[in-house]
Design an enzyme around this catalytic site. Sequence first.
Site, PDB file in Angstrom:
ATOM      1  N   ASP A 145       6.601   0.660  -3.173  1.00  0.00           N
ATOM      2  CA  ASP A 145       5.201   0.877  -2.804  1.00  0.00           C
ATOM      3  C   ASP A 145       5.086   0.606  -1.309  1.00  0.00           C
ATOM      4  O   ASP A 145       5.404  -0.501  -0.853  1.00  0.00           O
ATOM      5  CB  ASP A 145       4.316  -0.077  -3.625  1.00  0.00           C
ATOM      6  CG  ASP A 145       2.827   0.138  -3.374  1.00  0.00           C
ATOM      7  OD1 ASP A 145       2.468   0.802  -2.390  1.00  0.00           O
ATOM      8  OD2 ASP A 145       2.031  -0.385  -4.173  1.00  0.00           O
TER       9      ASP A 145
ATOM     10  N   ASP B 285       2.369   7.077  -1.919  1.00  0.00           N
ATOM     11  CA  ASP B 285       3.165   5.977  -1.348  1.00  0.00           C
ATOM     12  C   ASP B 285       3.919   5.149  -2.394  1.00  0.00           C
ATOM     13  O   ASP B 285       4.357   4.050  -2.088  1.00  0.00           O
ATOM     14  CB  ASP B 285       2.273   5.072  -0.484  1.00  0.00           C
ATOM     15  CG  ASP B 285       1.532   4.021  -1.284  1.00  0.00           C
ATOM     16  OD1 ASP B 285       1.153   4.308  -2.431  1.00  0.00           O
ATOM     17  OD2 ASP B 285       1.358   2.913  -0.760  1.00  0.00           O
ATOM     18  N   GLU B 286       4.072   5.688  -3.575  1.00  0.00           N
ATOM     19  CA  GLU B 286       4.602   4.863  -4.656  1.00  0.00           C
ATOM     20  C   GLU B 286       5.486   5.676  -5.596  1.00  0.00           C
ATOM     21  O   GLU B 286       5.200   6.845  -5.842  1.00  0.00           O
ATOM     22  CB  GLU B 286       3.395   4.403  -5.465  1.00  0.00           C
ATOM     23  CG  GLU B 286       3.407   3.028  -5.994  1.00  0.00           C
ATOM     24  CD  GLU B 286       2.117   2.801  -6.772  1.00  0.00           C
ATOM     25  OE1 GLU B 286       2.233   2.303  -7.887  1.00  0.00           O
ATOM     26  OE2 GLU B 286       1.019   3.130  -6.282  1.00  0.00           O
TER      27      GLU B 286
HETATM   28  P1  TTP Z   1      -2.113   1.363  -2.289  1.00  0.00           P
HETATM   29  O1  TTP Z   1      -0.626   1.378  -2.467  1.00  0.00           O
HETATM   30  O2  TTP Z   1      -2.968   0.903  -3.417  1.00  0.00           O
HETATM   31  O3  TTP Z   1      -2.493   0.465  -1.056  1.00  0.00           O
HETATM   32  P2  TTP Z   1      -1.829   0.285   0.343  1.00  0.00           P
HETATM   33  O4  TTP Z   1      -0.547   1.023   0.451  1.00  0.00           O
HETATM   34  O5  TTP Z   1      -2.851   0.611   1.370  1.00  0.00           O
HETATM   35  O6  TTP Z   1      -1.582  -1.266   0.418  1.00  0.00           O
HETATM   36  P3  TTP Z   1      -0.497  -2.159  -0.294  1.00  0.00           P
HETATM   37  O7  TTP Z   1       0.302  -2.742   0.811  1.00  0.00           O
HETATM   38  O8  TTP Z   1      -1.275  -3.181  -1.041  1.00  0.00           O
HETATM   39  O9  TTP Z   1       0.306  -1.251  -1.181  1.00  0.00           O
HETATM   40  O10 TTP Z   1      -2.602   2.802  -1.877  1.00  0.00           O
HETATM   41  C1  TTP Z   1      -1.824   3.678  -1.094  1.00  0.00           C
HETATM   42  C2  TTP Z   1      -2.679   4.526  -0.194  1.00  0.00           C
HETATM   43  O11 TTP Z   1      -3.602   5.293  -0.966  1.00  0.00           O
HETATM   44  C3  TTP Z   1      -3.522   3.703   0.747  1.00  0.00           C
HETATM   45  O12 TTP Z   1      -2.869   3.438   1.981  1.00  0.00           O
HETATM   46  C4  TTP Z   1      -4.737   4.535   0.936  1.00  0.00           C
HETATM   47  C5  TTP Z   1      -4.834   5.391  -0.295  1.00  0.00           C
HETATM   48  N1  TTP Z   1      -5.965   4.928  -1.119  1.00  0.00           N
HETATM   49  C6  TTP Z   1      -7.157   5.635  -1.089  1.00  0.00           C
HETATM   50  O13 TTP Z   1      -7.275   6.667  -0.410  1.00  0.00           O
HETATM   51  N2  TTP Z   1      -8.194   5.176  -1.843  1.00  0.00           N
HETATM   52  C7  TTP Z   1      -8.114   4.044  -2.606  1.00  0.00           C
HETATM   53  O14 TTP Z   1      -9.078   3.648  -3.268  1.00  0.00           O
HETATM   54  C8  TTP Z   1      -6.868   3.318  -2.628  1.00  0.00           C
HETATM   55  C9  TTP Z   1      -6.720   2.064  -3.443  1.00  0.00           C
HETATM   56  C10 TTP Z   1      -5.845   3.804  -1.870  1.00  0.00           C
HETATM   57 MG    MG Z   2       0.916   0.856  -1.044  1.00  0.00          MG
END
Ligand code: TTP
Ligand code: MG
Length: 348
Positions: free
Chosen positions: A9, A99-100
């Site tokens: 992630d 991103d995952e």
């Molecule tokens: P996430 O993996 O949930 O968050 P993140 O990568 O920003 O942070 P973390 O380090 O905790 O993993 O989400 C991935 C991307 O998806 C995030 O950068 C932005 C997008 N996103 C949205 O557009 N809307 C949302 O509600 C969420 C949760 C994420």
């Molecule tokens: Mg993330």
Amino acid sequence: MNKVILHYDMDAFFASVEIRDNPKLKNIPIVVGSSIVTTASYEARKFGIHSAMSVFEAKKLCPNLVTVPVNKEKYKKISTFIHSLVLKITNKIEFISLDEGYIDITDHIKSPETLNYFAKKFRERIKFHTGLTCSVGIGFNKLSAKIASDINKPNGQYIFYSPYEFIEYIKEKNIKIIPGVGKKFVFLLNKKNIFKVQDAFNYSLYDLISYFGKSRGELLYLSIRGIDHSPIDYKHSFSSIGNENTYKFPIESSEVITKEIKDIFHYTYKRILKKNIVIKTVHIKIKFVNGETLTRSKTLFVPTDDNIILLQTIETLLESISLKQPVKLLGISFSNLIKKSVRQLSFF
Ligand code: TTP
Ligand code: MG
């Protein structure tokens, strides 16, 4: 050998991309989004700012907050690039968002002692090629890998070697640690005095189903015991390969359009060759300056990786579209992809 699943992630994905591309944003609280926060940088998170919050609320928490507009196209491109890096390891991958992803690394692991090294190399490789950090979790199924990747976030890793270790770790944690247990479900669980994971062990499967319904009850009963048999849906990840180009200056000449399509084809074809697959369906996509988007596709009678047949099919599809407006985007993709070895087997 039991399954070994890796979950990665990216850390604060959209925000990290913006910080990478504009070093002035380093070490300051930023959010990506104009009205709603899509991602907050880790500095912004210290103020209690998080995804899905309004930018207005976020600025109340941190008046110096810097906002950066969302550039989804850029994140998509980086995501595709990350996918291509991961696909070099194996095709047993399920990408679940930009991103995952989950990766089945069972065949790559000779002994559990090498897991830490594998995770470290994986993170280093992503960082080296993208300039971005990610967090990695390894477990014996998707559930344990997913929870593991959150434990040392950001830029960290964690490994669950056994269901016993997993249960020992989660039992003291808030029940919301279980993937799929959202706000509404937590509310219902709290009403039954379930706050921590271990509280749910007081209830039988029958109880949980009668309180929360079949799917929620079962999910909870199995998850808290580390049981998750859901497979990695890797055929899905591999269901199509394609590339698109967007043109800042729309193209009018049909010769140039044909040349561009050929270029996109050659680029995509290289990716096809690396994967050792044959193609059954060919698609093209054209977007005109007025926003109108047309797609055409053809399914071949015999799947092939022959570049002449594929290119001819694309050219025929292109000819079937009347180019009445300048073109803003061109794309091709291939679907119904079949691994060569699988196809050969089916011939016997
Ligand atoms: P996430 O993996 O949930 O968050 P993140 O990568 O920003 O942070 P973390 O380090 O905790 O993993 O989400 C991935 C991307 O998806 C995030 O950068 C932005 C997008 N996103 C949205 O557009 N809307 C949302 O509600 C969420 C949760 C994420
Ligand atoms: Mg993330």
